[in-house]
Design a protein around this motif. Sequence first.
Motif, PDB file in Angstrom:
ATOM      1  N   GLY A  52     -34.249 -40.649  16.117  1.00  0.00           N
ATOM      2  CA  GLY A  52     -34.280 -41.890  16.891  1.00  0.00           C
ATOM      3  C   GLY A  52     -34.872 -43.047  16.114  1.00  0.00           C
ATOM      4  N   GLU A  53     -35.005 -44.159  16.811  1.00  0.00           N
ATOM      5  CA  GLU A  53     -35.588 -45.345  16.198  1.00  0.00           C
ATOM      6  C   GLU A  53     -37.090 -45.135  16.004  1.00  0.00           C
ATOM      7  N   LEU A  54     -37.589 -45.582  14.873  1.00  0.00           N
ATOM      8  CA  LEU A  54     -39.021 -45.491  14.601  1.00  0.00           C
ATOM      9  C   LEU A  54     -39.685 -46.763  15.119  1.00  0.00           C
ATOM     10  N   THR A  55     -40.412 -46.614  16.226  1.00  0.00           N
ATOM     11  CA  THR A  55     -41.103 -47.756  16.818  1.00  0.00           C
ATOM     12  C   THR A  55     -42.563 -47.776  16.357  1.00  0.00           C
ATOM     13  N   LYS A  56     -43.244 -48.875  16.641  1.00  0.00           N
ATOM     14  CA  LYS A  56     -44.665 -48.964  16.302  1.00  0.00           C
ATOM     15  C   LYS A  56     -45.458 -47.902  17.051  1.00  0.00           C
ATOM     16  N   GLU A  57     -45.069 -47.636  18.299  1.00  0.00           N
ATOM     17  CA  GLU A  57     -45.780 -46.644  19.106  1.00  0.00           C
ATOM     18  C   GLU A  57     -45.614 -45.250  18.511  1.00  0.00           C
ATOM     19  N   LYS A  58     -44.382 -44.925  18.127  1.00  0.00           N
ATOM     20  CA  LYS A  58     -44.138 -43.610  17.534  1.00  0.00           C
ATOM     21  C   LYS A  58     -44.845 -43.485  16.190  1.00  0.00           C
ATOM     22  N   TYR A  59     -44.833 -44.554  15.420  1.00  0.00           N
ATOM     23  CA  TYR A  59     -45.502 -44.560  14.113  1.00  0.00           C
ATOM     24  C   TYR A  59     -46.982 -44.255  14.276  1.00  0.00           C
ATOM     25  N   LYS A 114     -53.472 -61.813 -16.271  1.00  0.00           N
ATOM     26  CA  LYS A 114     -52.528 -60.886 -15.638  1.00  0.00           C
ATOM     27  C   LYS A 114     -51.180 -61.569 -15.489  1.00  0.00           C
ATOM     28  N   GLU A 115     -50.176 -60.774 -15.210  1.00  0.00           N
ATOM     29  CA  GLU A 115     -48.823 -61.273 -15.007  1.00  0.00           C
ATOM     30  C   GLU A 115     -48.114 -60.367 -14.013  1.00  0.00           C
ATOM     31  N   VAL A 116     -47.401 -60.954 -13.066  1.00  0.00           N
ATOM     32  CA  VAL A 116     -46.659 -60.170 -12.075  1.00  0.00           C
ATOM     33  C   VAL A 116     -45.387 -59.624 -12.729  1.00  0.00           C
ATOM     34  N   LEU A 117     -45.206 -58.310 -12.634  1.00  0.00           N
ATOM     35  CA  LEU A 117     -44.010 -57.663 -13.183  1.00  0.00           C
ATOM     36  C   LEU A 117     -42.846 -57.715 -12.203  1.00  0.00           C
ATOM     37  N   TYR A 118     -43.108 -57.295 -10.977  1.00  0.00           N
ATOM     38  CA  TYR A 118     -42.057 -57.245  -9.957  1.00  0.00           C
ATOM     39  C   TYR A 118     -42.694 -57.072  -8.589  1.00  0.00           C
ATOM     40  N   GLU A 119     -41.880 -57.163  -7.549  1.00  0.00           N
ATOM     41  CA  GLU A 119     -42.347 -56.920  -6.185  1.00  0.00           C
ATOM     42  C   GLU A 119     -41.722 -55.643  -5.657  1.00  0.00           C
ATOM     43  N   GLU A 120     -42.439 -54.974  -4.753  1.00  0.00           N
ATOM     44  CA  GLU A 120     -41.990 -53.700  -4.196  1.00  0.00           C
ATOM     45  C   GLU A 120     -42.166 -53.691  -2.685  1.00  0.00           C
ATOM     46  N   GLU A 121     -41.130 -53.269  -1.982  1.00  0.00           N
ATOM     47  CA  GLU A 121     -41.190 -53.115  -0.527  1.00  0.00           C
ATOM     48  C   GLU A 121     -41.602 -51.684  -0.188  1.00  0.00           C
ATOM     49  N   PHE A 122     -41.865 -51.441   1.108  1.00  0.00           N
ATOM     50  CA  PHE A 122     -42.270 -50.115   1.564  1.00  0.00           C
ATOM     51  C   PHE A 122     -41.378 -49.646   2.707  1.00  0.00           C
ATOM     52  N   VAL A 123     -41.225 -48.329   2.766  1.00  0.00           N
ATOM     53  CA  VAL A 123     -40.436 -47.688   3.822  1.00  0.00           C
ATOM     54  C   VAL A 123     -41.148 -46.416   4.256  1.00  0.00           C
ATOM     55  N   CYS A 124     -40.615 -45.783   5.276  1.00  0.00           N
ATOM     56  CA  CYS A 124     -41.115 -44.479   5.712  1.00  0.00           C
ATOM     57  C   CYS A 124     -40.111 -43.404   5.303  1.00  0.00           C
ATOM     58  N   VAL A 125     -40.613 -42.226   4.949  1.00  0.00           N
ATOM     59  CA  VAL A 125     -39.728 -41.087   4.717  1.00  0.00           C
ATOM     60  C   VAL A 125     -40.145 -39.951   5.647  1.00  0.00           C
ATOM     61  N   VAL A 126     -39.147 -39.275   6.209  1.00  0.00           N
ATOM     62  CA  VAL A 126     -39.374 -38.134   7.099  1.00  0.00           C
ATOM     63  C   VAL A 126     -38.387 -37.026   6.729  1.00  0.00           C
ATOM     64  N   TRP A 127     -38.678 -35.828   7.167  1.00  0.00           N
ATOM     65  CA  TRP A 127     -37.751 -34.709   6.982  1.00  0.00           C
ATOM     66  C   TRP A 127     -36.483 -35.016   7.765  1.00  0.00           C
ATOM     67  N   GLN A 128     -35.309 -34.892   7.134  1.00  0.00           N
ATOM     68  CA  GLN A 128     -34.064 -35.305   7.767  1.00  0.00           C
ATOM     69  C   GLN A 128     -33.686 -34.466   8.990  1.00  0.00           C
ATOM     70  N   HIS A 129     -34.312 -33.292   9.140  1.00  0.00           N
ATOM     71  CA  HIS A 129     -34.016 -32.460  10.307  1.00  0.00           C
ATOM     72  C   HIS A 129     -35.107 -32.557  11.373  1.00  0.00           C
ATOM     73  N   SER A 130     -36.028 -33.496  11.216  1.00  0.00           N
ATOM     74  CA  SER A 130     -37.119 -33.649  12.182  1.00  0.00           C
ATOM     75  C   SER A 130     -36.659 -34.433  13.404  1.00  0.00           C
ATOM     76  N   GLU A 131     -37.450 -34.352  14.458  1.00  0.00           N
ATOM     77  CA  GLU A 131     -37.162 -35.126  15.662  1.00  0.00           C
ATOM     78  C   GLU A 131     -37.337 -36.621  15.392  1.00  0.00           C
ATOM     79  N   ILE A 132     -38.281 -36.955  14.509  1.00  0.00           N
ATOM     80  CA  ILE A 132     -38.526 -38.365  14.189  1.00  0.00           C
ATOM     81  C   ILE A 132     -37.275 -38.993  13.574  1.00  0.00           C
ATOM     82  N   ALA A 133     -36.526 -38.207  12.808  1.00  0.00           N
ATOM     83  CA  ALA A 133     -35.354 -38.735  12.114  1.00  0.00           C
ATOM     84  C   ALA A 133     -34.208 -39.072  13.066  1.00  0.00           C
TER      85      ALA A 133
END
Length: 304
Positions: free
Chosen positions: A183-190, A162-181
């Motif tokens: 404020g700050e996304l905390t571990k508790e809210k997550y 095998k051979e490593v091609l690249y590395e990838e990070e992760f993020v969260c996506v939410v609806w831009q008009h949601s309440e989650i969007a």
Amino acid sequence: MRFKKLDLNLLVALDTLLTEQSITKGAEKLNMSPSALSNSLSRLRDYFEDDLLTQIGRKMVITPLGESLKVNVRNALNNIESTILVQPSFDPQTTDRIFSLFCSDYTQTVLAPHALELIGKQKSSARFQFLAQVENPHEQLERGQADLLVIPEGFTSNEHPKEVLYEEEFVCVVWQHSEIAKGELTKEKYAEVGHVLMRPWGIKKDFFETTLVQKYGIKRRLTATTFSFTSLPALVIGSENIATIHVRLAQKMAKVWPLKILPLPFDIPPMKQCIQWHQYRNNDEGLIWLRNILKEATTNMDIE
């Protein structure tokens, strides 16, 4: 041709029978009559002095000896194919090869287009088949059903290079008009909000579930599951749900959907995306060409 009293033509029949576990399906795959394949099975049973496959109800079940032969027979045929049948030289402009790649729809979205662009510029006549996800992708290499795997390192096999091609990070996506969007996304809210997850049928191993539970004690509240990474962003639209996805995929989808990208409220290691091929195909010039195409394509992924 015989080797130690075994008709080597029977190895192809044995491999197909052990894979399909059906005389009817095996005969269709080999383009021969069921009676002819049944005759081959009888000869194999005589040689090995074992049933190899036994009829239980409506199913044919592999015997212990059959199971022990399954991988070795496939490896033997792969070895023959890679060392004898494959042409020693490969010309991408005149080849008639069809390459089968196991990769997710995420990979097909962020990496494959750049690879196909490079292939098109070379005016290659090669063709490509993208395969659906399964729980043990390395088995497709061993059965000769896949030429190349493009998968996270945690899903690769120790039996093949095998051979490593690249590395990838992760993020969260939410609806831009949601309440989650808003404020700050905390571990508790997550942990409290609903989540949409990519979890194909039959695949139990989940990188996030293992990491979140073991390291942070977070168990996500499941709202919906899907078989597709690319559908996750759409599934949060109009809701208070979250999707945790690859950052490159999130950036692409945020151009199409009304999404807001939020950083994860905790640290997880980046995903190492690898390519893996069968150990007997190290010198396959076609695969070497394809591997180099994919490596070059990774350099173009972030150039928009």
